[in-house]
Design a protein around this motif. Structure first.
Motif: not given
Length: 129
Positions: A58-62, A11-22
């Motif tokens: 939690e996985k993205a935050l780690k 979904f990230e590539a299809r919609i154009g977003y990142s799970r998280a941005v630091v």
């Protein structure tokens, strides 16, 4: 320098977003639903969806060098108020010590099987202060 984190969701590539941005010590995690990426399916149970969403967060935050203890803001998007008690049981167990600023909105989500979406903001190290 901004770091973008992907969970590998199609979904990230299809919609154009990142799970998280630091951005420096701030971590912005996109709205996350309860999709089970191991099985590639959405469970029916709202508690299971809530736990899955928190696990993905939690996985993205780690990966960002952070964790659930660093969450300072959370937004919950719930599709049915009848699911409130089941969701709150999971959230209370997760955030009873963290106690971030929080908002819950009752709304529709992008597909009918989605019952909850969770979006968080964390500050790296906030949980240790």
């Amino acid at each position: 320098m901004v770091k973008r984190i992907s969970s590998g969701s199609p979904f990230e590539a299809r919609i154009g977003y990142s799970r998280a941005v630091v951005d420096q010590d701030m971590v912005y995690v996109s709205g996350t639903t309860g999709y089970d990426y191991a099985k590639m399916e959405m469970p029916d149970d709202v508690s299971h969806q809530t736990r899955n969403a928190l696990g993905t967060i939690e996985k993205a935050l780690k990966e960002a060098g952070s964790g659930l203890q660093d969450i300072v803001r959370v937004r919950y998007y719930l599709t049915d108020m009848a699911d409130y008690d089941a969701v709150v049981e999971v959230l209370g167990a997760t955030f009873s010590e963290v106690r971030p600023a929080a908002t819950m909105v009752i709304c529709g989500l992008t597909t009918p099987e989605m019952k909850i979406e969770i979006e968080v903001t964390a500050r790296i190290g906030a949980g240790s202060s």
